[in-house]
Write a protein that holds these residues in place. Structure first.
Motif, short mmCIF file in Angstrom:
data_model
loop_
_atom_site.label_atom_id
_atom_site.label_comp_id
_atom_site.label_asym_id
_atom_site.label_seq_id
_atom_site.Cartn_x
_atom_site.Cartn_y
_atom_site.Cartn_z
N THR A 69 0.83 -1.07 0.10
CA THR A 69 0.19 0.08 -0.01
C THR A 69 0.95 1.34 -0.01
O THR A 69 1.81 1.23 1.00
CB THR A 69 -0.87 0.15 1.21
N TYR A 70 0.47 2.09 -0.77
CA TYR A 70 1.18 3.53 -1.06
C TYR A 70 0.48 4.43 -1.62
O TYR A 70 -0.66 4.28 -1.85
CB TYR A 70 2.63 3.17 -1.85
N PHE A 71 1.28 5.48 -1.92
CA PHE A 71 0.47 6.79 -2.56
C PHE A 71 1.00 7.37 -3.68
O PHE A 71 2.12 7.49 -3.85
CB PHE A 71 0.22 7.70 -1.38
N ASN A 72 0.08 7.82 -4.70
CA ASN A 72 0.57 8.38 -5.97
C ASN A 72 1.00 9.82 -5.57
O ASN A 72 0.82 10.39 -4.49
CB ASN A 72 -0.55 8.05 -7.15
N ASN A 73 1.40 10.80 -6.81
CA ASN A 73 1.56 12.04 -6.37
C ASN A 73 0.46 12.91 -6.32
O ASN A 73 0.93 14.07 -6.04
CB ASN A 73 2.35 12.48 -7.79
N LYS A 74 -0.64 12.37 -6.14
CA LYS A 74 -1.93 13.08 -5.96
C LYS A 74 -2.21 12.80 -4.25
O LYS A 74 -3.25 13.64 -3.81
CB LYS A 74 -3.09 13.11 -6.64
N GLY A 75 -1.75 12.03 -3.65
CA GLY A 75 -2.08 11.63 -2.48
C GLY A 75 -3.12 10.44 -2.08
O GLY A 75 -3.46 10.06 -1.18
N GLN A 76 -3.31 9.72 -3.50
CA GLN A 76 -4.22 8.69 -3.37
C GLN A 76 -3.76 7.57 -2.99
O GLN A 76 -2.79 6.99 -3.34
CB GLN A 76 -5.12 8.57 -4.77
#
Length: 472
Positions: free
Chosen positions: A89-96
């Protein structure tokens, strides 16, 4: 390297690019510096990113991990770790938030790690559903976000329901069977200040009057033979919400007793002499017009007025057909997860049939039709006419050209054929008809049928369809 070798390498490169574009799994490759070299279309869709945001960029400049060492790609790159079916689980550059199941490998050349590659499957939506269900207290799992539909009728209903979350007034939800009355009831409970308290639901038509009375109001030990000390649903729902489904199924004497509880805010167990104070919000549902139920003696007028402080009318599916496409997509996604399938949607002729059908069973019927159709799919990418349940295809309400097609195979003056033979002949005729329409172009015919070329060719071989034969 001669010109022939160069052309061969160029061909392999084009094939490689095409494969990366079409495969239904994400592929991400980084070099020894952690910069992205390869990033395919599926991975971009899963992570909701643009290629330009990722290619030739440092992994940690684009994505955020709880800890840097949580990145399976970086583990493969820096430690040479190989991981199989690891959840990340991680986050993209939009924080999603993104959740994937990964197979990750270091790329070794001459004993040196020159990069790492990751093959990923997206489970973001599935993880969200599981997490939402785990966080729910009691028996509720639906919120207003669970309600599917963009039509004006359903959006207005959602807004009215949200306003009802601000108070503890009684709510009467009116709607045909299968329209989603309990979904709205749970959403109101979960959106209210009572969401941390119990949500108790009881179908009043499910049990005889002799049992439903004790269940709702509770019993005192010794009140009748075999009775025990047992709290009723009102007491069990203390501080929360009690949903009484199909309230018009209760007999008049029980409706009168229910009215007293609502007015006095106290409940007395059967056989008891003491009243117990309660703090419970009542939501009731009815599957017919309340005025009809009152005039025909199935609903007390005074109880109706007490329950209908807030009245919500859920429209039947036939009155909100603009929502069908969205509902179909939702149910296909649901059963894709449950069945491990990858169905992409429905054929346009099926969509037309759905929009012409009256849906007497409402959303519940639509869901069952989708589930039934997906049980009949073999290799096809889309649900087509022949996947619809046979009882659904024979519905007289469906207005399409198919009845003429069916009559082609049925001679009412002769003996009926076995069902399997009839279906095979119908499928053969339909496939030939589509091939004729596309001048026997298999690629175009397969696309319009919602299946792969290989699947169409398999069926042509199965039914011995000659590409040169044309039906008039």
């Amino acid at each position: 390297m001669d010109e022939k070798d160069i052309k061969h390498i160029q061909l392999l490169n084009r094939l490689f690019q095409q494969i990366l574009k079409e495969i239904d799994i994400g592929v991400h490759v980084v070099n020894h510096e952690g910069k992205t070299l390869i990033y395919n279309k599926k991975m971009a869709e899963m992570e909701e990113m643009n290629f330009s945001d990722v290619l030739d960029k440092d992994l940690l400049d684009v994505f955020t991990f709880h800890k840097n060492e949580d990145s399976t790609l970086l583990k493969a790159l820096t430690k040479g770790d190989k991981t199989i079916n690891a959840k990340q689980t991680y986050f993209n550059n939009k924080g999603q938030e993104i959740t994937t199941i990964n197979n990750t490998f270091p790329i070794i050349e001459d004993g040196v790690c020159i990069g790492a590659m990751e093959i990923a499957r997206d489970v973001t939506k599935l993880e969200k559903l599981i997490r939402e269900n785990m966080n729910k207290k009691g028996d509720t799992r639906y919120t207003f976000d669970s309600i599917i539909g963009s039509s004006e009728q359903i959006q207005e209903l959602i807004e009215a329901s949200k306003r009802a979350t601000r108070t503890s007034s009684s709510v009467l939800i009116i709607g045909d069977t299968g329209t989603g009355k309990e979904l709205f009831a749970q959403s109101i409970h979960n959106g209210s200040s009572r969401s941390s308290k119990p949500f108790i639901s009881q179908n009043c038509a499910a049990l005889p009057d002799s049992l439903i009375e004790g269940l709702i109001f509770g019993t005192k030990k010794g009140a009748f033979t075999g009775s025990i000390e047992r709290p009723g649903l009102f007491e069990q729902a203390e501080g929360g919400t009690l949903l009484l489904d199909e309230i018009n199924s209760l007999n008049p004497s029980l409706q009168a007793k229910l009215l007293r509880v609502l007015q006095e805010r106290t409940v007395r167990r059967i056989g008891d002499t003491n009243d117990r104070k309660i703090d419970v919000r009542i939501i009731a549902t009815i599957n017919e017009d309340p005025i009809d139920a009152i005039s025909q003696g199935r609903l007390r007028k005074d109880l109706y007025y007490r329950l209908s402080v807030v009245s919500l009318f859920i429209p039947p599916l036939r009155d909100r057909k603009s929502d069908i496409r969205e509902l179909v997509h939702f149910f296909i996604e649901k059963y894709n997860h449950l069945f491990g399938m990858h169905v992409q949607g429905i054929a346009e002729d099926v969509q037309n049939i759905f929009e012409q059908y009256d849906w007497p069973g409402n959303i519940r019927e639509l869901e069952h039709v989708i589930e039934g159709a997906m049980n009949l799919i073999v290799h096809e990418e889309r649900i087509n006419y022949l996947h619809l349940p046979i009882q659904f295809r024979n519905k007289p309400q469906i207005k399409s050209d198919e009845p003429k097609f069916i009559e082609h195979f049925i001679d009412l003056n002769s003996q009926f054929k076995p069902l399997e033979q009839y279906i095979e002949e119908a499928e053969r005729h339909y496939l030939q008809k589509v091939l004729n329409h596309h001048d026997h172009n298999i690629t175009q015919a397969a696309k319009s049928l919602g299946m792969s070329r290989q699947n169409l060719q398999y069926r042509m071989k199965k039914y011995q369809i000659n590409r040169k034969i044309r039906l008039k």
